[in-house]
Scaffold this motif. Structure first.
Motif, mmCIF file in Angstrom:
data_model
loop_
_atom_site.group_PDB
_atom_site.id
_atom_site.type_symbol
_atom_site.label_atom_id
_atom_site.label_comp_id
_atom_site.label_asym_id
_atom_site.label_seq_id
_atom_site.Cartn_x
_atom_site.Cartn_y
_atom_site.Cartn_z
ATOM 1 N N GLU A 224 -21.800 -41.640 -20.433
ATOM 2 C CA GLU A 224 -22.080 -43.070 -20.632
ATOM 3 C C GLU A 224 -23.605 -43.052 -20.801
ATOM 4 O O GLU A 224 -24.307 -44.214 -20.584
ATOM 5 N N GLU B 239 -25.222 -43.040 -23.755
ATOM 6 C CA GLU B 239 -25.900 -44.272 -24.887
ATOM 7 C C GLU B 239 -25.758 -45.596 -24.217
ATOM 8 O O GLU B 239 -26.736 -46.236 -24.278
ATOM 9 N N GLU B 240 -24.731 -45.808 -23.387
ATOM 10 C CA GLU B 240 -24.512 -47.187 -22.821
ATOM 11 C C GLU B 240 -25.427 -47.507 -21.869
ATOM 12 O O GLU B 240 -26.194 -48.424 -21.676
ATOM 13 N N ARG C 170 -29.007 -49.969 -21.687
ATOM 14 C CA ARG C 170 -29.199 -51.183 -20.500
ATOM 15 C C ARG C 170 -30.421 -50.547 -19.576
ATOM 16 O O ARG C 170 -31.106 -51.638 -19.186
#
Length: 397
Positions: free
Chosen positions: A134, A136-137, A141
């Motif tokens: 995760e 990139e996510e 954020r």
């Protein structure tokens, strides 16, 4: 709570108005698994490297910021390997202790849980002991979150490539027994492996998860042995890595590839099992031939009287080097400026040159190591030279 000035003499720690430490210290906070199931990993991969880095920095007078040398002061709390306690402690460090910077916690799940607090108060989070797909996510954020130990897929692909090398040599067949600790680390790795390994022609003949902190893993190993695998793969944390290996020896689990994850690289692992672990594969590894690695290991040994573990320790120390170089490079303790500096520069570290891509990930990490002739060397990696070629395991002698 512990406040420490590593590397200062007792007198200098008291007399901070002395010439060496005339400037205000840079306060760095850290939440530590001093107790609980994560204590062993933290004590091996994180704490001794913090002590080494802070001593080195303070021995030269501190970090140079705005033309003055500022020593480092550590403020630490024990979270008992409890996510709720960790979150409270990080919040306290940010709001009550008002630390200038925070160090990331040990463990994938703990890094994810801490990320919103780091981001809320603008702290860079160089999350070393954190393997996830995760990236990139999370970097979208939390723009101040950086990743240095690699992605889940990268690690599983390194394992796949290692198994492929052994299979191509005729050392193993296609049957794999796979187990995992049931937290975010093990769950995510196992999920990716369920896709990557069958795509490479492997049959997962045994697939079992177990709760974090499980004391008796003999049923897991017995179940794996009954499936008659060619390779055993465990996405494990330190206590289970030791327990699974012990049970594999007791059960005489006869496989050409035996892989356990976190702690396989620890000197204590070799200390407990001796020559029986010859050929054992595990997460990470290092390349002992790199000049930067030799310098780091020599300095570690000089301070602690022993050598570091052979995986995350060097990368965690590298993360500390990145933070220090970024503070000095930015010339300020302004956290936004430090984050911007990390994003746009290269850093000379124990594991070589580190820089971050658009997703704040360093493409510079080892994925699989192996015990060969008493040393744990990397046999697979991404963007780094390996130290050895994988070899088949030949029993538990």
């Amino acid at each position: 709570m512990r406040k420490t000035f590593f590397g200062a003499t007792a007198l200098a720690a008291v007399l901070l108005a002395s010439t060496a430490f005339a400037a205000d210290p840079i306060k760095i906070g850290r939440v530590v698994h001093m107790t609980g199931p994560g204590a062993g990993g933290d004590a091996v991969s994180h704490t001794p490297n913090v002590e080494l880095w802070v001593k080195q920095v303070n021995d030269r007078g501190g970090l140079k910021v705005g033309g003055e040398m500022r020593p480092i002061e550590m403020v630490e709390y024990d979270d008992k390997t409890n996510p709720a306690e960790m979150i409270k402690a990080v919040q306290r460090l940010a709001t009550q202790d008002d630390v200038d910077f925070l160090l990331s916690p040990w463990g994938t799940g703990f890094n994810a849980a801490a990320a919103p607090i780091f981001a809320k108060y603008g702290y860079p989070q160089i999350s070393v002991t954190n393997i996830t797909d995760e990236i990139e996510e999370l970097s979208g954020r939390f723009p101040g979150m950086f990743f240095t130990l690699g992605s889940t897929t990268g690690f599983v692909e390194g394992l796949r490539d290692t198994l492929n090398t052994l299979r191509d040599s005729g050392a193993i067949g296609n049957k794999v027994a796979m187990v995992n600790v049931a937290d975010s680390f093990g769950i995510e790795l196992a999920a990716v492996a369920r896709e990557v390994l069958p795509e490479a022609g492997y049959e997962i003949v045994f697939d079992k998860s177990y709760p974090l902190g499980t004391a008796d893993l003999s049923p897991v190993v017995k179940g794996a042995k009954a499936a008659e695998p060619d390779a055993f793969v465990a996405f494990s944390y330190p206590p289970d890595t030791f327990a699974l290996t012990e049970q594999a020896i007791i059960e005489d689990l006869d496989v050409g590839a035996f892989y356990t994850a976190v702690a396989t690289a620890f000197p204590a692992y070799a200390g407990k099992f001796g020559s029986k672990i010859e050929g054992n594969l595990g997460a990470g590894g290092v390349n002992h031939d790199l000049d930067s690695m030799k310098a780091y290991r020599a300095a570690f040994n000089e301070l602690h009287g022993n050598f570091p573990e052979n995986w995350a320790a060097a990368t965690y120390y590298a993360g500390l080097q990145v933070l220090g170089q970024a503070i000095e490079g930015a010339g300020t303790t302004d956290r936004e400026a430090v984050i911007d500096y990390i994003k746009s520069n290269e850093f000379d570290t124990s594991v070589g040159t580190i820089s971050f891509d658009e997703h704040n990930e360093s493409k510079h990490y080892w994925t699989v190591g192996q015990w060969q002739d008493g040393a744990f060397n990397a046999v697979a990696g991404v963007g780094v030279p390996v130290g050895a070629e994988p070899a088949a395991k030949a029993g538990w002698k």
